[in-house]
Design a protein around this motif. Structure first.
Motif, PDB file in Angstrom:
ATOM      1  N   ILE A   1      -1.918  85.511  33.848  1.00 30.56           N
ATOM      2  CA  ILE A   1      -1.449  84.365  33.074  1.00 30.56           C
ATOM      3  C   ILE A   1      -1.040  84.880  31.701  1.00 30.56           C
ATOM      4  N   ILE A   2       0.221  84.676  31.342  1.00 25.43           N
ATOM      5  CA  ILE A   2       0.781  85.314  30.144  1.00 25.43           C
ATOM      6  C   ILE A   2       0.045  84.909  28.872  1.00 25.43           C
ATOM      7  N   HIS A   3      -0.208  83.606  28.671  1.00 32.98           N
ATOM      8  CA  HIS A   3      -0.802  83.201  27.396  1.00 32.98           C
ATOM      9  C   HIS A   3      -2.234  83.729  27.255  1.00 32.98           C
ATOM     10  N   LYS A   4      -2.937  83.904  28.366  1.00 34.75           N
ATOM     11  CA  LYS A   4      -4.304  84.427  28.280  1.00 34.75           C
ATOM     12  C   LYS A   4      -4.288  85.906  27.887  1.00 34.75           C
ATOM     13  N   ARG A   5      -3.310  86.654  28.393  1.00 33.89           N
ATOM     14  CA  ARG A   5      -3.225  88.067  27.989  1.00 33.89           C
ATOM     15  C   ARG A   5      -2.824  88.191  26.521  1.00 33.89           C
ATOM     16  N   VAL A   6      -1.915  87.334  26.080  1.00 33.21           N
ATOM     17  CA  VAL A   6      -1.524  87.357  24.665  1.00 33.21           C
ATOM     18  C   VAL A   6      -2.733  87.119  23.774  1.00 33.21           C
ATOM     19  N   TYR A   7      -3.521  86.091  24.085  1.00 36.89           N
ATOM     20  CA  TYR A   7      -4.701  85.772  23.274  1.00 36.89           C
ATOM     21  C   TYR A   7      -5.750  86.883  23.339  1.00 36.89           C
ATOM     22  N   LEU A   8      -5.991  87.413  24.552  1.00 35.79           N
ATOM     23  CA  LEU A   8      -7.032  88.420  24.729  1.00 35.79           C
ATOM     24  C   LEU A   8      -6.695  89.753  24.076  1.00 35.79           C
ATOM     25  N   SER A   9      -5.421  90.102  24.076  1.00 36.52           N
ATOM     26  CA  SER A   9      -5.028  91.440  23.614  1.00 36.52           C
ATOM     27  C   SER A   9      -4.545  91.487  22.168  1.00 36.52           C
ATOM     28  N   GLN A  10      -4.554  90.343  21.465  1.00 42.66           N
ATOM     29  CA  GLN A  10      -3.921  90.299  20.146  1.00 42.66           C
ATOM     30  C   GLN A  10      -4.565  91.216  19.115  1.00 42.66           C
ATOM     31  N   HIS A  11      -5.857  91.557  19.284  1.00 40.44           N
ATOM     32  CA  HIS A  11      -6.538  92.425  18.324  1.00 40.44           C
ATOM     33  C   HIS A  11      -6.605  93.880  18.780  1.00 40.44           C
ATOM     34  N   THR A  12      -6.017  94.188  19.949  1.00 33.06           N
ATOM     35  CA  THR A  12      -6.044  95.561  20.447  1.00 33.06           C
ATOM     36  C   THR A  12      -4.986  96.400  19.732  1.00 33.06           C
ATOM     37  N   GLU A  13      -5.017  97.717  19.972  1.00 29.24           N
ATOM     38  CA  GLU A  13      -4.057  98.621  19.343  1.00 29.24           C
ATOM     39  C   GLU A  13      -2.630  98.340  19.816  1.00 29.24           C
ATOM     40  N   LYS A  14      -2.499  97.878  21.070  1.00 28.12           N
ATOM     41  CA  LYS A  14      -1.187  97.564  21.623  1.00 28.12           C
ATOM     42  C   LYS A  14      -1.197  96.133  22.176  1.00 28.12           C
ATOM     43  N   PRO A  15      -1.035  95.136  21.311  1.00 29.01           N
ATOM     44  CA  PRO A  15      -1.030  93.734  21.777  1.00 29.01           C
ATOM     45  C   PRO A  15       0.113  93.488  22.759  1.00 29.01           C
ATOM     46  N   PHE A  16      -0.113  92.592  23.702  1.00 29.39           N
ATOM     47  CA  PHE A  16       0.920  92.241  24.660  1.00 29.39           C
ATOM     48  C   PHE A  16       1.901  91.285  24.002  1.00 29.39           C
ATOM     49  N   ILE A  17       3.190  91.599  24.090  1.00 29.41           N
ATOM     50  CA  ILE A  17       4.240  90.788  23.455  1.00 29.41           C
ATOM     51  C   ILE A  17       5.064  90.103  24.541  1.00 29.41           C
ATOM     52  N   ALA A  18       5.138  88.789  24.471  1.00 21.85           N
ATOM     53  CA  ALA A  18       5.944  88.015  25.422  1.00 21.85           C
ATOM     54  C   ALA A  18       6.267  86.670  24.798  1.00 21.85           C
ATOM     55  N   LYS A  19       7.375  86.064  25.215  1.00 25.31           N
ATOM     56  CA  LYS A  19       7.748  84.742  24.721  1.00 25.31           C
ATOM     57  C   LYS A  19       6.825  83.685  25.318  1.00 25.31           C
ATOM     58  N   ASP A  20       6.555  82.661  24.536  1.00 25.40           N
ATOM     59  CA  ASP A  20       5.794  81.519  25.039  1.00 25.40           C
ATOM     60  C   ASP A  20       6.802  80.547  25.641  1.00 25.40           C
ATOM     61  N   ARG A  21       6.843  80.482  26.970  1.00 26.44           N
ATOM     62  CA  ARG A  21       7.829  79.661  27.662  1.00 26.44           C
ATOM     63  C   ARG A  21       7.291  78.289  28.049  1.00 26.44           C
ATOM     64  N   ARG A  22       6.090  77.950  27.571  1.00 28.20           N
ATOM     65  CA  ARG A  22       5.506  76.657  27.879  1.00 28.20           C
ATOM     66  C   ARG A  22       6.133  75.552  27.029  1.00 28.20           C
ATOM     67  N   LYS A  23       5.943  74.315  27.433  1.00 27.01           N
ATOM     68  CA  LYS A  23       6.515  73.169  26.720  1.00 27.01           C
ATOM     69  C   LYS A  23       5.967  73.085  25.298  1.00 27.01           C
ATOM     70  N   HIS A  24       4.627  73.176  25.175  1.00 23.39           N
ATOM     71  CA  HIS A  24       3.999  73.149  23.856  1.00 23.39           C
ATOM     72  C   HIS A  24       3.676  74.586  23.455  1.00 23.39           C
ATOM     73  N   LYS A  25       4.545  75.168  22.609  1.00 23.39           N
ATOM     74  CA  LYS A  25       4.428  76.586  22.276  1.00 23.39           C
ATOM     75  C   LYS A  25       3.311  76.838  21.263  1.00 23.39           C
ATOM     76  N   ALA A  26       2.552  77.916  21.509  1.00 24.37           N
ATOM     77  CA  ALA A  26       1.413  78.242  20.655  1.00 24.37           C
ATOM     78  C   ALA A  26       1.647  79.486  19.815  1.00 24.37           C
ATOM     79  N   TRP A  27       2.739  80.198  20.053  1.00 25.32           N
ATOM     80  CA  TRP A  27       3.026  81.384  19.245  1.00 25.32           C
ATOM     81  C   TRP A  27       4.528  81.658  19.215  1.00 25.32           C
ATOM     82  N   SER A  28       4.911  82.521  18.295  1.00 18.05           N
ATOM     83  CA  SER A  28       6.299  82.966  18.182  1.00 18.05           C
ATOM     84  C   SER A  28       6.297  84.479  17.960  1.00 18.05           C
ATOM     85  N   ILE A  29       7.448  85.102  18.155  1.00 17.77           N
ATOM     86  CA  ILE A  29       7.576  86.547  17.952  1.00 17.77           C
ATOM     87  C   ILE A  29       8.310  86.784  16.640  1.00 17.77           C
ATOM     88  N   THR A  30       7.712  87.585  15.750  1.00 16.31           N
ATOM     89  CA  THR A  30       8.300  87.843  14.436  1.00 16.31           C
ATOM     90  C   THR A  30       9.400  88.900  14.530  1.00 16.31           C
TER      91      THR A  30
END
Length: 387
Positions: free
Chosen positions: A248-277
């Motif tokens: 599940i993409i959003h769960k990997r984004v949340y889980l990996s955000q503090h790691t050395e290599k965070p997972f980067i992916a677009k939030d394609r859900r209706k209610h978006k919780a993040w953006s890519i800088t």
């Protein structure tokens, strides 16, 4: 003419029809005529399936759960949390709000993609797979039609445990969007204890808590907390993912955000919780707030104010993680009716979260103040302030 069996719903009739049960057999079980079966099929938009007198069969790899692979372990983890074994037919169903995941499961199982119709009691997309062999293989693991309270922890080879745990978290795990808490909810003490042993072996900080759901049954929550522990967990469970993005993409984004290599992916859900800088990093959205006025127990508010001073946080930010957990795991709690000290309470919450909480309350016939009070109690209990 026999009387219809009220315990057999339209959704159950459709499930039997799609899974290969003959119309004659359905009429016997449901107490309706073949014409009645046709009426229900048409009402739910299901096209007639032509047969030559033989049971309908869907394509599927019937040996799927006999051979351990990382894909099989992930699917099994998903199934023990979000799947169901039919009592009335030789079929199993997977339910998932992310239809991409359902298509991936069908691909791995070499199965036809047969999507179940929606009904009064079913609002989440699900697929049905018809196979007596697969149903028997799952039952050999102790996974039966009433598995929610009796599910054992499967004998998963150590090599495939990370993929199995990833499937469990993807199926029914809550991941805090700030990357500090993971919660897995189960009605089975045996399964909760199995999860506990795995996480302890991985040297991850874990606790098991119990509560009662809306029906009075005991529910167990396996809770992992702490940034460093989630970093360790992410490194373990995402080690064997493949190019299909079997997670599940959003769960990997949340889980990996503090790691050395965070997972980067677009939030394609209706209610978006993040953006890519512009620097290709994830920016978790935290500023879409919406005001709420309700009436809450004064004692709970005062206790939360005390905790807020200790934590140097506002009350609303203290209880939001528990609100997220409630809607993510779809936990049904018992609403307390004897609350006599309610007073007006005004605050703001994340807009997307508040919309989901309102939908949860509407679906389960629970008032907003009861939901907020429940989350407050959970927060105070975990911090040792609920007496």
């Amino acid at each position: 003419m026999s009387k219809r069996n009220k315990s057999i719903t339209d959704e159950m009739i459709i499930e039997m029809y799609l899974s290969g049960v003959s119309v004659n057999e359905i009429t016997k079980k449901a107490g309706i005529t073949p014409t009645g079966v046709g009426y229900i099929r048409k009402k739910h938009g299901i096209k007639a399936i032509r047969t030559s007198g033989q049971p309908r069969k869907h394509k599927v790899n019937e040996n799927f759960f006999k051979v351990w692979t990382h894909e099989m372990a992930w699917v099994l983890g998903m199934f023990v949390t979000d799947g169901a074994v039919s009592k009335s037919s030789h079929s199993i169903t997977f339910a998932q709000s992310d239809e991409r995941i359902l298509k991936l499961i069908a691909k791995y199982m070499e199965s036809d993609y047969v999507l179940m119709p929606f009904g009064k009691t079913k609002t989440t997309p699900s697929i049905v797979i018809n196979s007596k062999e697969i149903k028997m293989d799952l039952e050999m693991m102790g996974i039966t039609h009433n598995k929610s309270m009796t599910l054992p922890f499967p004998n998963v080879p150590e090599e495939y445990l990370p993929s199995f745990i990833r499937g469990v978290i993807d199926g029914d795990g809550y991941v805090d969007k700030k990357g500090y808490v993971v919660t897995i909810t189960t009605g089975s003490l045996s399964f909760a204890q199995g999860l506990l042993k795995v996480f302890q072996k991985w040297e991850i900080n874990v606790k098991v808590r119990s509560a009662k759901n809306k029906n009075g049954s005991v529910i167990y929550r396996v809770v992992i907390s702490g940034k460093n522990d989630l970093i360790r967990l992410a490194k373990i469970i995402y080690k064997n993912v493949n190019t299909d993005q079997n997670f599940i993409i959003h769960k990997r984004v949340y889980l990996s955000q503090h790691t050395e290599k965070p997972f980067i992916a677009k939030d394609r859900r209706k209610h978006k919780a993040w953006s890519i800088t512009e620097n290709n990093t994830i920016l978790i959205t935290t500023n879409n707030r919406r005001s709420l006025k309700t009436y809450i127990s004064n004692s709970l508010i005062e206790n939360l104010r005390h905790l807020a001073k200790i934590k140097n946080k506002s009350i609303n930010y203290l209880i939001e993680p528990y609100m997220e957990q409630l809607v993510e795991t779809d936990f049904k709690f018992i609403s307390l009716k004897s609350v006599n000290d309610r007073r007006e309470f005004r605050t703001t919450f994340d807009e997307s979260l508040l919309n989901r909480i309102k939908a949860y309350g509407s679906e389960n016939n629970i008032k907003m103040n009861a939901i907020i009070e429940y989350c407050m109690r959970q927060c105070l209990e975990e911090n040792g302030l609920l007496h």
